[in-house]
Motif scaffolding. Structure first.
Motif, PDB file in Angstrom:
ATOM      1  N   ILE A  98      -7.754  -3.413   5.059  1.00  0.00           N
ATOM      2  CA  ILE A  98      -7.963  -1.984   5.328  1.00  0.00           C
ATOM      3  C   ILE A  98      -9.228  -1.793   6.167  1.00  0.00           C
ATOM      4  CG2 ILE A  98      -8.556   0.229   4.253  1.00  0.00           C
ATOM      5  CD1 ILE A  98      -6.647  -0.565   1.950  1.00  0.00           C
ATOM      6  N   ARG A  99     -10.310  -2.497   5.813  1.00  0.00           N
ATOM      7  CA  ARG A  99     -11.542  -2.421   6.598  1.00  0.00           C
ATOM      8  C   ARG A  99     -11.312  -2.931   8.022  1.00  0.00           C
ATOM      9  NH1 ARG A  99     -13.814  -3.843   1.693  1.00  0.00           N
ATOM     10  NH2 ARG A  99     -13.909  -6.059   2.236  1.00  0.00           N
ATOM     11  N   SER A 100     -10.531  -3.987   8.163  1.00  0.00           N
ATOM     12  CA  SER A 100     -10.240  -4.537   9.491  1.00  0.00           C
ATOM     13  C   SER A 100      -9.450  -3.544  10.341  1.00  0.00           C
ATOM     14  CB  SER A 100      -9.464  -5.846   9.373  1.00  0.00           C
ATOM     15  OG  SER A 100     -10.246  -6.826   8.761  1.00  0.00           O
ATOM     16  N   SER A 143      -8.754  -7.808  -3.185  1.00  0.00           N
ATOM     17  CA  SER A 143      -9.896  -8.010  -2.287  1.00  0.00           C
ATOM     18  C   SER A 143      -9.404  -8.279  -0.861  1.00  0.00           C
ATOM     19  CB  SER A 143     -10.775  -9.159  -2.781  1.00  0.00           C
ATOM     20  OG  SER A 143     -10.048 -10.371  -2.813  1.00  0.00           O
ATOM     21  N   ALA A 172      -9.514  -0.288   9.993  1.00  0.00           N
ATOM     22  CA  ALA A 172     -10.452   0.792  10.321  1.00  0.00           C
ATOM     23  C   ALA A 172     -11.398   0.368  11.440  1.00  0.00           C
ATOM     24  CB  ALA A 172     -11.241   1.197   9.076  1.00  0.00           C
ATOM     25  N   MET A 173     -11.879  -0.864  11.383  1.00  0.00           N
ATOM     26  CA  MET A 173     -12.768  -1.369  12.442  1.00  0.00           C
ATOM     27  C   MET A 173     -12.024  -1.462  13.774  1.00  0.00           C
ATOM     28  SD  MET A 173     -15.820  -1.867  11.285  1.00  0.00           S
ATOM     29  CE  MET A 173     -16.586  -3.061  12.341  1.00  0.00           C
ATOM     30  N   ARG A 213      -6.549  -7.064   0.315  1.00  0.00           N
ATOM     31  CA  ARG A 213      -6.080  -5.739   0.757  1.00  0.00           C
ATOM     32  C   ARG A 213      -7.235  -4.916   1.294  1.00  0.00           C
ATOM     33  NH1 ARG A 213      -5.467  -1.663  -3.786  1.00  0.00           N
ATOM     34  NH2 ARG A 213      -7.691  -1.973  -3.541  1.00  0.00           N
ATOM     35  N   ASP A 214      -8.349  -4.882   0.548  1.00  0.00           N
ATOM     36  CA  ASP A 214      -9.515  -4.112   0.972  1.00  0.00           C
ATOM     37  C   ASP A 214     -10.063  -4.627   2.306  1.00  0.00           C
ATOM     38  OD1 ASP A 214      -9.190  -2.686  -1.345  1.00  0.00           O
ATOM     39  OD2 ASP A 214     -10.837  -3.688  -2.419  1.00  0.00           O
ATOM     40  N   ALA A 215     -10.076  -5.949   2.487  1.00  0.00           N
ATOM     41  CA  ALA A 215     -10.555  -6.529   3.741  1.00  0.00           C
ATOM     42  C   ALA A 215      -9.624  -6.153   4.890  1.00  0.00           C
ATOM     43  CB  ALA A 215     -10.658  -8.047   3.608  1.00  0.00           C
ATOM     44  N   CYS A 265       0.842  -1.203   0.000  1.00  0.00           N
ATOM     45  CA  CYS A 265       0.000   0.000   0.000  1.00  0.00           C
ATOM     46  C   CYS A 265       0.874   1.249   0.000  1.00  0.00           C
ATOM     47  CB  CYS A 265      -0.897   0.020   1.237  1.00  0.00           C
ATOM     48  SG  CYS A 265      -2.122  -1.283   1.277  1.00  0.00           S
TER      49      CYS A 265
END
Length: 182
Positions: free
Chosen positions: A46-48, A40, A50-51, A42-44, A4
């Protein structure tokens, strides 16, 4: 493997209480290191991350605080001079307003690792990961003190020119101190 971007993203206008008054700062979000093979995943991750930061700012990390703001209001027309004073000369005056608010703290770091099902057959460690650092910038800081000291030194030379020679040495000392703290 792909990584990233390590640029810093900024979340602006974050309210916080500084010396009893409401102010605004910025949360800086920076990816320290990362590696991934599938976008996909990577996106998961990033969401993790953030959560994880969102959940760190809950529960026992909430606190109540009383703070003040300065509200400006026009001077009232109660005086007998109100008819004699043009509205141009009526100044706004600050009035202290007191409020209560709930604020929170959050984690300064979130690390997400993904282990593939066959991770034991390859090199040790996660196959994909992301490490995110969060920091808060209040917008103030050490520059104010340095600017204030520099202005004082400059004013000494203007008010008392006979001290200007000594002020040069003082100004050099202030510059050395301020450069060390940057």
């Amino acid at each position: 493997m792909t990584g990233c971007s390590t640029d810093t993203a900024k979340v602006k206008n974050v309210p916080f209480v500084d010396d009893g008054f409401l102010a605004e700062g910025t949360i800086d979000v920076k990816v320290d290191s990362s590696a991934y093979k599938i976008t996909s995943l990577r996106d998961a991750m990033i969401r993790s991350a953030a959560m994880a930061s969102m959940h760190s700012a809950s529960g026992k990390n909430w606190y109540n605080v009383q703070y003040g703001t300065e509200e400006f209001r026009k001077r009232g027309d109660e005086s007998w001079l109100s008819g004699l004073v043009p509205s141009v000369f009526k100044r706004e005056h600050p009035y202290h307003e007191s409020y209560h608010g709930t604020f929170c703290n959050m984690a300064g770091f979130a690390g997400v690792q993904y282990y593939r099902p066959w991770w034991r057959l390859g090199p040790p460690g996660p196959s994909d990961y992301i490490d995110v650092e969060y920091s808060f910038d209040s917008g103030g800081g050490g520059d104010f003190a340095c600017d204030l000291l520099t202005d004082f030194v400059d004013s000494f030379a203007i008010v008392q020119p006979k001290f200007a020679v000594g002020d040069i040495e003082l100004a050099e000392a202030v510059n050395v101190i301020c450069k060390e703290h940057k």
